[in-house]
Design a protein around this motif. Structure first.
Motif, PDB file in Angstrom:
ATOM      1  N   CYS A  84       0.931  -1.012   0.015  1.00  0.00           N
ATOM      2  CA  CYS A  84       0.154   0.035  -0.064  1.00  0.00           C
ATOM      3  C   CYS A  84       0.985   1.164  -0.041  1.00  0.00           C
ATOM      4  O   CYS A  84       1.820   1.239   0.611  1.00  0.00           O
ATOM      5  CB  CYS A  84      -0.721  -0.094   1.182  1.00  0.00           C
ATOM      6  N   CYS A  87      -0.688   7.030   0.221  1.00  0.00           N
ATOM      7  CA  CYS A  87      -0.921   8.187  -0.447  1.00  0.00           C
ATOM      8  C   CYS A  87      -1.001   9.587   0.248  1.00  0.00           C
ATOM      9  O   CYS A  87      -1.835   9.417   1.319  1.00  0.00           O
ATOM     10  CB  CYS A  87      -1.702   8.284  -1.795  1.00  0.00           C
ATOM     11  N   ALA A  90      -5.260  10.269  -0.414  1.00  0.00           N
ATOM     12  CA  ALA A  90      -5.441   8.965  -0.380  1.00  0.00           C
ATOM     13  C   ALA A  90      -6.934   8.331  -1.301  1.00  0.00           C
ATOM     14  O   ALA A  90      -7.939   8.965  -0.394  1.00  0.00           O
ATOM     15  CB  ALA A  90      -5.395   8.276   0.989  1.00  0.00           C
ATOM     16  N   CYS A  92      -8.807   5.839  -0.948  1.00  0.00           N
ATOM     17  CA  CYS A  92      -9.492   5.153  -0.215  1.00  0.00           C
ATOM     18  C   CYS A  92     -10.347   5.942   0.976  1.00  0.00           C
ATOM     19  O   CYS A  92     -11.277   5.883   1.464  1.00  0.00           O
ATOM     20  CB  CYS A  92      -8.865   4.036   0.571  1.00  0.00           C
ATOM     21  N   CYS A 122     -13.968   2.336  -0.882  1.00  0.00           N
ATOM     22  CA  CYS A 122     -12.559   2.218  -1.105  1.00  0.00           C
ATOM     23  C   CYS A 122     -11.814   1.471  -2.243  1.00  0.00           C
ATOM     24  O   CYS A 122     -10.788   1.878  -2.768  1.00  0.00           O
ATOM     25  CB  CYS A 122     -11.912   2.070   0.253  1.00  0.00           C
ATOM     26  N   CYS A 126      -9.367   3.121  -5.012  1.00  0.00           N
ATOM     27  CA  CYS A 126      -7.769   3.272  -4.980  1.00  0.00           C
ATOM     28  C   CYS A 126      -7.275   3.207  -6.372  1.00  0.00           C
ATOM     29  O   CYS A 126      -7.605   2.172  -7.182  1.00  0.00           O
ATOM     30  CB  CYS A 126      -7.497   1.944  -4.250  1.00  0.00           C
ATOM     31  N   LYS A 142      -6.030  -3.453   4.390  1.00  0.00           N
ATOM     32  CA  LYS A 142      -4.889  -3.344   3.540  1.00  0.00           C
ATOM     33  C   LYS A 142      -3.614  -3.140   4.672  1.00  0.00           C
ATOM     34  O   LYS A 142      -3.977  -3.146   5.701  1.00  0.00           O
ATOM     35  CB  LYS A 142      -5.042  -2.056   2.955  1.00  0.00           C
ATOM     36  N   THR A 207      -1.461  12.066  -6.862  1.00  0.00           N
ATOM     37  CA  THR A 207      -1.477  11.608  -5.194  1.00  0.00           C
ATOM     38  C   THR A 207      -0.938  12.464  -4.285  1.00  0.00           C
ATOM     39  O   THR A 207      -0.996  12.169  -3.161  1.00  0.00           O
ATOM     40  CB  THR A 207      -0.991  10.040  -5.378  1.00  0.00           C
TER      41      THR A 207
END
Lengths: 266, 401
Positions: A84, A87, A90, A92, A122, A126, A142, A207
């Motif tokens: 993962c 970010c 993010a 999610c 989410c 992603c 995750k 991101t």
């Protein structure tokens, strides 16, 4: 407490031993995914998922590594331990309607299992296809960047287990400096393909930069990484503007239908 | 001691093995996962005839990782597209209901009543459909735990919850005398205000994802969903027995919706087609067939509606066709999105053509620091591979003899 933590995954050092996958499964006590063969390469994990938080990709290329000759001819392996990305923006986290996904004091992205209600939003949000929902569990899972270890000043399980320091954990500023000097070093040695993927907002504006960034040797697609990922939220405004436009139209249609239809001849 | 574990007993024996019983306690993060079965076996891959990292199954020369998907397929089950239809009908009906209440004449009062009933019932059914889709349905109230403007699902949950509350209040109270009636009519107003986003936010919900097709149609899909909601609500209300006076209003409402639906559908298709791989699921496969069926039904519903003649059977057929077209359109959009998430080239090509972050950030370089461009030059193409290499048979260009 509270300094920004992350991973620097230097793929030039990865030997594909999958110790990170095993250490992650073991520390986090993740259930097995069944023991299946993909039938395509040494990669039988295939992708990250609800119960797979590290995944080693095995890329076969018909070109030699820059500056190297080998008896096998024009062929090279690229290995990358995927994880993962945590970010800065993010997908999610910004999509989560329950507030189950939060940013921790270490600047990492964490899913609270006791809050998640398994809406699955989410998973679609992603841009890297990392987070997933386990069907029989019904919740999204995750990588936690070992939230339960780093709070005790311990190194995350994968980085601890990595025998070649391909996975490096630490303060983000320090990792950035280390990564840049590594790229300079590789360039000096003739490996000019080396670059950092998602180091900061400048390298990956979509991101805002990744807390888990990578040193790669080929285009992102080769490693199954998107070449120009974007957090979907950055494009939401235009959709909401369309909804506003549609709302005006709908009101006009409703009012018009009643105004012209109430007395009309049909 | 009956609750002694094997580890406890070994530990007490102190035979030098030194097993720490704490090692057997399941307290890791992932140990909370409830597992009945290991994940189902993935489909094995066929024998590869090209070097995997150098080619995708769809476009030679475009790299991918063994053709595996980049993204996770959306998990939504059948109840979600069903909700897109039902929620749209509820939203549009509440808008028409309030318009009738305030502009209409006495003989239209029964239609207004019916609009409020449809809106209220629609909100109730919607909530049921959405809760059924959750991985943990018992935690559905967590949807109202936070208010998060960045999440269309959070916004939608609040809109649906609010709409359900005020529409129910309007339905129950609006005919009552005095203060209760005033409150009921005010609630009806709020229901209409919430009905507008209720009909359209579902399109924002799907386009605010990483799924290439859905993200691509972010501008037009809300218009299509709202037009389709208008057509659906008009058609559904027309399927109930109604008077000639009501027909005059309903006819204008539903035909405006059907015409707008037809135009916005083409806009969606045009927007999707900008990138070949992204628009593909709307043209091919099961999702393409559904989309085509939906278009045929909707157009047939419109044509039958505007043709002269007032026979009841004709009206019923036209509205049934429109309803089928609207429902299948939602399923087609969901299925096509799933198909585009499965195709790595849809993600790669769209982003390489400047429809990723470049669309909003204006960056001219991809994340590898090189210019965005597509198709990509194939590495190592200059030198022809030597014959006799064990992997020569994988080469796109045949070795020279």
């Amino acid at each position: 407490m509270g300094s920004r933590k992350g991973f620097f995954t230097d793929t030039t050092l990865c030997i594909g031993c999958k110790a990170c996958e095993v250490a992650c499964k073991q520390w986090n006590q993740l259930p097995d995914d069944g023991f299946h063969f993909t039938g395509m390469s040494y990669d039988h994990t295939a992708h990250l998922g609800a119960s797979t938080w590290r995944h080693v990709a095995f890329v076969e290329r018909p070109v030699p590594l820059q500056g190297q000759t080998s008896g096998a001819g024009d062929f090279s392996w690229l290995m990358m331990s995927d994880v993962c990305k945590h970010c800065q923006r993010a997908g999610c986290l910004e999509a989560c309607p329950t507030g189950a996904i939060v940013r921790t004091e270490f600047d990492t992205v964490y899913v609270q299992p006791d809050v998640c209600n398994g809406c699955g939003y989410c998973v679609s949000a992603c841009p890297f296809g990392v987070i997933d929902r386990r069907e029989d569990d019904g919740r999204a899972w995750k990588c936690t960047l070992c939230y339960d270890r780093i709070g005790d000043d311990q190194t995350p399980a994968c980085a601890k287990a990595c025998p070649t320091a391909s996975i490096q954990y630490g303060d983000l500023d320090e990792l950035h400096a280390r990564a840049e000097s590594r790229v300079r070093d590789l360039h000096q040695r003739g490996m000019t393909d080396a670059y950092l993927y998602g180091k900061d907002a400048q390298a990956q504006p979509g991101t805002g930069g990744l807390n888990a960034f990578f040193l790669l040797l080929d285009r992102p697609e080769v490693y199954n990484l998107p070449p120009d990922p974007v957090v979907p939220t950055k494009k939401a405004l235009r959709s909401w503007a369309s909804v506003a436009m549609g709302a005006v139209g709908m009101v006009a249609v409703a009012l018009g239908a009643v105004a012209f239809g109430r007395e009309g001849r049909g | 001691m009956s609750d002694d574990t094997l580890l406890d007993r070994l530990q007490r024996k102190a035979d030098g093995r030194n097993i720490d019983p704490r090692a057997g306690i399941l307290e890791g993060e992932g140990a909370q996962q409830r597992v009945k079965d290991p994940e189902p076996a993935r489909q094995g891959m066929g024998v590869l005839t090209t070097v995997p990292s150098r080619s995708g199954p769809d476009s030679a020369g475009a790299p991918s990782y063994y053709g595996l998907p980049v993204l996770k397929e959306p998990l939504w089950i059948w109840t979600v597209p069903a909700y897109f239809y039902v929620g749209g009908v509820a939203g549009a009906a509440s808008v028409l209901g309030v318009a009738l209440e305030h502009l209409g004449v006495r003989r239209l009062e029964r239609l207004a009543e019916r609009c409020h009933a449809v809106a209220t019932a629609g909100d109730m059914v919607s909530a049921g459909l959405l809760i059924h889709d959750l991985g943990r349905p018992s935690r559905f109230l967590n949807m109202l735990r936070v208010f998060r403007p960045t999440s269309p699902m959070s916004m939608g949950s609040w809109v649906l919850a609010g709409s359900g509350a005020v529409n129910t209040a309007a339905f129950v109270l609006r005919r009552m005398p005095g203060a209760l009636g005033v409150m009921g009519r005010a609630a009806g107003w709020m229901g209409a205000v919430l009905g507008l986003p209720l009909a359209g936010y579902t399109a924002v919900l799907v386009s605010n994802t990483a799924v290439p097709l859905w993200q691509q149609v972010g501008r037009t899909l809300p218009l299509f969903f709202m037009a389709s909601a208008t057509a659906s609500a008009g058609s559904l209300l027309s399927l109930f027995p109604h008077t000639d006076a009501e027909e005059r209003v309903l006819r204008r409402f539903r035909i405006a919706g059907k015409v707008a639906e037809a135009f916005t559908r083409e806009a969606v298709e045009l927007e999707a087609r900008q990138v070949a791989e992204v628009g593909k699921p709307l043209r091919t496969g099961a999702s393409g067939a559904l989309w085509a069926l939906s278009r045929t039904c909707s157009l047939a519903g419109l044509v039958m509606d505007v043709l002269p003649g007032r026979a009841r059977w004709k009206q019923v057929t036209a509205d049934a066709l429109t309803t089928v077209g609207a429902v299948t359109a939602r399923y087609a959009v969901i299925q096509a999105g799933k198909a585009s998430a499965r195709n790595p080239q849809a993600t790669f090509q769209g982003q390489r053509q400047g429809l990723g972050a470049a669309q909003v950030e204006g960056n001219t370089e991809a994340s590898d620091g090189k210019p965005l461009s597509f198709p990509l030059p194939v590495l190592g193409q200059g030198s022809a591979p030597r014959a006799g290499m064990p992997y020569a048979r994988f080469m796109a260009t045949r070795p020279e003899p």
